[in-house]
Design a protein around this motif. Structure first.
Motif, mmCIF file in Angstrom:
data_model
loop_
_atom_site.group_PDB
_atom_site.id
_atom_site.type_symbol
_atom_site.label_atom_id
_atom_site.label_comp_id
_atom_site.label_asym_id
_atom_site.label_seq_id
_atom_site.Cartn_x
_atom_site.Cartn_y
_atom_site.Cartn_z
ATOM 1 N N GLY A 174 1.835 7.450 1.847
ATOM 2 C CA GLY A 174 2.684 7.336 0.668
ATOM 3 C C GLY A 174 2.568 8.555 -0.225
ATOM 4 O O GLY A 174 3.579 9.082 -0.735
ATOM 5 N N ARG A 175 1.364 9.041 -0.411
ATOM 6 C CA ARG A 175 1.147 10.239 -1.224
ATOM 7 C C ARG A 175 1.799 11.463 -0.586
ATOM 8 O O ARG A 175 2.406 12.293 -1.283
ATOM 9 N N ILE A 176 1.669 11.571 0.734
ATOM 10 C CA ILE A 176 2.222 12.747 1.419
ATOM 11 C C ILE A 176 3.749 12.736 1.374
ATOM 12 O O ILE A 176 4.382 13.783 1.175
ATOM 13 N N ALA B 11 0.820 -1.220 0.000
ATOM 14 C CA ALA B 11 0.000 0.000 0.000
ATOM 15 C C ALA B 11 0.850 1.264 0.000
ATOM 16 O O ALA B 11 0.863 2.041 -0.956
ATOM 17 N N GLY B 12 1.605 1.475 1.085
ATOM 18 C CA GLY B 12 2.340 2.725 1.234
ATOM 19 C C GLY B 12 3.420 2.930 0.197
ATOM 20 O O GLY B 12 3.525 4.000 -0.417
ATOM 21 N N GLY B 13 4.257 1.912 -0.019
ATOM 22 C CA GLY B 13 5.355 2.055 -0.966
ATOM 23 C C GLY B 13 4.895 2.209 -2.394
ATOM 24 O O GLY B 13 5.406 3.052 -3.144
ATOM 25 N N ALA B 14 3.907 1.391 -2.798
ATOM 26 C CA ALA B 14 3.399 1.476 -4.171
ATOM 27 C C ALA B 14 2.726 2.819 -4.420
ATOM 28 O O ALA B 14 2.887 3.425 -5.490
ATOM 29 N N SER B 15 1.971 3.321 -3.440
ATOM 30 C CA SER B 15 1.318 4.622 -3.593
ATOM 31 C C SER B 15 2.349 5.746 -3.691
ATOM 32 O O SER B 15 2.197 6.675 -4.486
ATOM 33 N N MET C 24 0.516 9.045 20.330
ATOM 34 C CA MET C 24 1.132 8.297 19.241
ATOM 35 C C MET C 24 0.546 6.892 19.211
ATOM 36 O O MET C 24 0.180 6.334 20.250
ATOM 37 N N ALA C 25 0.464 6.339 17.998
ATOM 38 C CA ALA C 25 -0.205 5.047 17.844
ATOM 39 C C ALA C 25 0.417 4.252 16.710
ATOM 40 O O ALA C 25 1.068 4.800 15.815
ATOM 41 N N LEU C 26 0.219 2.949 16.766
ATOM 42 C CA LEU C 26 0.555 2.035 15.676
ATOM 43 C C LEU C 26 -0.757 1.459 15.170
ATOM 44 O O LEU C 26 -1.398 0.661 15.856
ATOM 45 N N ILE C 27 -1.185 1.883 14.002
ATOM 46 C CA ILE C 27 -2.453 1.415 13.456
ATOM 47 C C ILE C 27 -2.222 0.936 12.025
ATOM 48 O O ILE C 27 -2.148 1.736 11.098
ATOM 49 N N PRO C 28 -2.058 -0.380 11.837
ATOM 50 C CA PRO C 28 -1.733 -0.925 10.514
ATOM 51 C C PRO C 28 -2.964 -1.057 9.618
ATOM 52 O O PRO C 28 -3.587 -2.112 9.545
ATOM 53 N N LEU C 29 -3.313 0.015 8.941
ATOM 54 C CA LEU C 29 -4.462 0.024 8.043
ATOM 55 C C LEU C 29 -4.030 0.509 6.660
ATOM 56 O O LEU C 29 -3.175 1.390 6.531
ATOM 57 N N ALA C 30 -4.662 -0.055 5.630
ATOM 58 C CA ALA C 30 -4.274 0.258 4.256
ATOM 59 C C ALA C 30 -4.589 1.702 3.875
ATOM 60 O O ALA C 30 -3.814 2.345 3.161
ATOM 61 N N GLY C 31 -5.722 2.223 4.333
ATOM 62 C CA GLY C 31 -6.108 3.587 3.982
ATOM 63 C C GLY C 31 -5.079 4.620 4.416
ATOM 64 O O GLY C 31 -4.586 5.405 3.595
ATOM 65 N N THR D 12 0.569 17.582 4.619
ATOM 66 C CA THR D 12 0.876 16.977 5.911
ATOM 67 C C THR D 12 -0.156 15.900 6.231
ATOM 68 O O THR D 12 -1.299 15.963 5.766
ATOM 69 N N PHE D 13 0.254 14.933 7.025
ATOM 70 C CA PHE D 13 -0.630 13.842 7.436
ATOM 71 C C PHE D 13 -1.382 14.264 8.693
ATOM 72 O O PHE D 13 -0.769 14.631 9.700
ATOM 73 N N ARG D 14 -2.705 14.200 8.650
ATOM 74 C CA ARG D 14 -3.518 14.687 9.760
ATOM 75 C C ARG D 14 -3.491 13.765 10.970
ATOM 76 O O ARG D 14 -3.778 14.189 12.090
ATOM 77 N N GLY D 15 -3.196 12.510 10.752
ATOM 78 C CA GLY D 15 -3.243 11.539 11.837
ATOM 79 C C GLY D 15 -4.215 10.418 11.506
ATOM 80 O O GLY D 15 -4.868 10.431 10.457
ATOM 81 N N VAL D 16 -4.295 9.464 12.376
ATOM 82 C CA VAL D 16 -5.179 8.314 12.167
ATOM 83 C C VAL D 16 -6.316 8.348 13.175
ATOM 84 O O VAL D 16 -6.166 8.872 14.279
ATOM 85 N N GLN D 17 -7.436 7.782 12.796
ATOM 86 C CA GLN D 17 -8.547 7.663 13.743
ATOM 87 C C GLN D 17 -9.104 6.248 13.766
ATOM 88 O O GLN D 17 -10.151 5.998 14.345
ATOM 89 N N GLY D 18 -8.388 5.318 13.146
ATOM 90 C CA GLY D 18 -8.730 3.901 13.271
ATOM 91 C C GLY D 18 -10.046 3.508 12.645
ATOM 92 O O GLY D 18 -10.721 2.597 13.146
ATOM 93 N N THR D 19 -10.435 4.156 11.560
ATOM 94 C CA THR D 19 -11.688 3.789 10.900
ATOM 95 C C THR D 19 -11.529 2.431 10.238
ATOM 96 O O THR D 19 -10.645 2.241 9.397
ATOM 97 N N ALA D 20 -12.359 1.478 10.622
ATOM 98 C CA ALA D 20 -12.199 0.111 10.126
ATOM 99 C C ALA D 20 -13.550 -0.594 10.086
ATOM 100 O O ALA D 20 -14.483 -0.238 10.819
ATOM 101 N N VAL D 21 -13.632 -1.616 9.226
ATOM 102 C CA VAL D 21 -14.857 -2.392 9.087
ATOM 103 C C VAL D 21 -14.489 -3.850 8.899
ATOM 104 O O VAL D 21 -13.428 -4.168 8.342
ATOM 105 N N CYS D 22 -15.354 -4.729 9.383
ATOM 106 C CA CYS D 22 -15.090 -6.168 9.300
ATOM 107 C C CYS D 22 -16.407 -6.895 9.085
ATOM 108 O O CYS D 22 -17.402 -6.637 9.779
ATOM 109 N N GLY D 23 -16.413 -7.798 8.114
ATOM 110 C CA GLY D 23 -17.565 -8.654 7.911
ATOM 111 C C GLY D 23 -17.433 -9.905 8.755
ATOM 112 O O GLY D 23 -16.406 -10.581 8.728
ATOM 113 N N VAL D 24 -18.468 -10.214 9.531
ATOM 114 C CA VAL D 24 -18.476 -11.406 10.372
ATOM 115 C C VAL D 24 -19.749 -12.182 10.044
ATOM 116 O O VAL D 24 -20.824 -11.899 10.569
#
Length: 553
Positions: free
Chosen positions: A310-312, A12-16, A297-304, A323-335
């Motif tokens: 990567g763009r920034i 994700a990050g490198g390719a972008s 500070m956080a470690l949040i491994p998400l593709a978005g 600049t990168f605004r930060g992360v808010q952990g927006t995520a979804v999961c199908g169960v």
């Protein structure tokens, strides 16, 4: 002269970053080094390839080295491992894993996107055949081959996070009996316990065996396959075990190069994704970033976020002020046939950092009830009790869940309040929503609380006996509803009898009101307050109690 820009890692990050770099600079020489065989692939789709929902592994490949070369004039070297960064002379040492040859490459700018590595704890038997990670396409291919060869009937999933739950669903669809072993007391750790409880019941209904609060102690070979032993002494026989314990940032290269790491162990970067070296940037799962809500500070491994980072980084390399605004952990999961989604801070997180908050629960339909197919959404909203600023939201349901969380996610990023949710103008047609969308309703419930129109009392202090000892708890549901259960000590006065029976309630004591989902309770609170009572609504009513009570100690 053209610049030479190197990117370590793809996905994700490198390719972008690489693609964005080319769009900003047609003359730069851009090279991507990827240790694995694929430079850009959909690792979020891997459980669905294991489950045979995605039939062909080629569908998981987003872009090939040939595509990068043809479309972007970017050289991609897969199966090339970067061994060392020499930041003083701005070079890297690279090993071709196919030939074992090494070379030295120079750079003007370097982007690190090494990602994160899956946790494989040093437990007894961890290297036995039939124990797999699920992080890459080769991982998923190995699992599929094992399933096909041994016709597996039983599986143990170690870890109840996103990958664990998605893999569970896909294995069950293939007729496999699944046990989830999770050291924590709930699945989906980003969600709060009472919300996860909805998923616990749903998984059990689908035949999944949940082993919560009990970590793995070891793996053992048996005559028929494997056995997973837990710390409590339980043993679970299986034909395959899949590890989904989590990931850690891959920082070996950065650390050996002398780049600064953060307190959580990730690569430290500024708002433009620049590391402690002015010529090196880092993006993706390996970096520490600021949580947009808590400021921590956080470690949040998400593709978005990785894609945006990567763009920034590419912008910054080209002199732009992004600049990168930060992360808010927006995520979804199908169960299975439910969807769980969240954004912003959880209640657990807010408590951990001592951030003041209030919360409300509601259980609306995803579209109007009179239109066929209406499905319930369990919704939780967290907000600042002073100004109503939105802090987080979680939702679980069968339809329309991610749509509502996406709206709240954007509201959080814009610093909006629950009053803004009240006034949000959202799409409405009977088959899509309601004139009062669940997002509007969440804002209204929260705003009513803050304005004092319908102050709330939470279930936790009622259950623990930590609220006003003189309170009177009133259940305003019908006789038929309370026949299936009501809180011990509560009085039952159905809403339609409240006006004629209001005199049964004291005006010198707090009156706590609950109903099925909160709407009737709100109406009764308004009625009582206008007649001089000190009344409070219990948000979410009995529906919230039904799953929250299982989590209150």
């Amino acid at each position: 002269m053209s610049r030479r820009i190197l990117v370590i890692g793809g996905v994700a990050g490198g390719a972008s970053a690489a693609a964005r770099l080319r769009r900003l600079d047609e003359n730069a020489t851009i090279t991507v080094f990827e240790k694995g065989p694929f430079v850009s692939f959909a690792n979020c789709g891997l459980p669905y390839y294991v489950g045979d929902v995605i039939k062909d592994d080629k569908d998981l490949v987003i872009a090939t080295p040939a595509r990068f070369k043809e479309r972007f004039n970017i050289e991609v070297k897969t199966m090339h491992e970067v061994l060392k960064i020499n930041k003083e002379d701005k070079t890297i040492e690279v090993k071709d894993l196919n030939t074992d040859d090494t070379s030295v490459e120079s750079y003007d700018a370097l982007v690190l996107a090494p990602g994160a590595f899956p946790i494989r704890p040093p437990l007894p038997g961890i290297d036995l055949p039939g124990i797999f990670l699920l992080r890459t396409i080769p991982d998923s291919m190995q699992i599929r081959a094992w399933m096909d060869q041994y016709k597996i009937k039983k599986a143990v999933i170690v870890g109840g996070g996103f990958i664990g739950l998605e893999t569970t669903e896909n294995l069950v669809h293939r007729g496999v009996e699944v046990t989830i072993v999770e050291m924590g007391t709930q699945v989906l750790p980003p969600m709060d316990p009472e919300m996860a409880e909805v998923l616990h019941e749903h998984c059990k209904a689908k035949g999944v065996n949940l082993c919560l609060g009990d970590g793995v102690a070891g793996f053992y070979k048996t005559d028929t396959g494997l056995e997973v032993a837990t710390q409590s002494g339980a043993r679970y026989p299986c034909d395959v075990a899949i590890l989904g314990i989590g990931v850690r940032p891959e920082t070996k290269l950065a650390k050996e190069a002398g780049l600064e790491l953060g307190k959580l162990g990730g690569i430290k970067v500024d708002e433009q994704m620049r590391t402690s070296d002015p010529n090196i940037w880092a993006v993706g799962d390996a970096v520490e970033v600021k949580d947009f809500v808590t400021g921590q500070m956080a470690l949040i491994p998400l593709a978005g976020p990785a894609n945006r980072q990567g763009r920034i980084a590419a912008d910054a390399i080209n002199g732009r002020s992004s600049t990168f605004r930060g992360v808010q952990g927006t995520a979804v999961c199908g169960v299975f046939d439910k969807v769980a989604a969240a954004t912003g801070a959880s209640e657990k997180t807010l408590k951990r950092y001592g951030i003041p908050y209030e919360k409300v629960y509601l259980h609306p339909n995803h579209h109007v009830g009179y239109f066929p197919g209406a499905r319930n959404i369990n919704f939780k909203l967290l907000f600042n009790p002073q100004d109503g600023k939105i802090l987080g939201a979680q939702a679980i349901g069968e339809a329309g869940v991610e749509k509502r969380i996406d709206v709240v996610a954007m509201a959080i990023q814009q610093g909006m309040t629950v009053y803004d949710l009240e006034e949000s103008e959202l799409c409405y047609a009977p088959q899509f929503g309601a004139a009062k969308d669940p997002v509007n309703l969440a804002g209204m419930v929260a705003a009513n609380c803050l304005r004092g129109d319908a102050p709330v009392i939470q279930w936790e202090p009622i259950i623990k006996g930590e609220c006003d000892p003189n309170h009177v708890l009133v259940d305003v549901r019908t006789k038929g509803e309370v026949a299936n259960g009501m809180f011990t000590g509560a009085r039952n006065i159905p809403i339609d009898q409240m006006r004629e029976r209001m005199s049964e309630l004291p005006k010198d004591k707090p009156i706590y009101v609950y109903c099925g989902v909160g709407i009737r309770g709100y109406n009764v609170v308004r009625m009582l307050k206008q007649c001089g009572y000190d009344a409070y609504n219990v948000p979410g009513g009995w529906t919230t109690y039904s799953f929250l009570s299982k989590c209150v100690k």
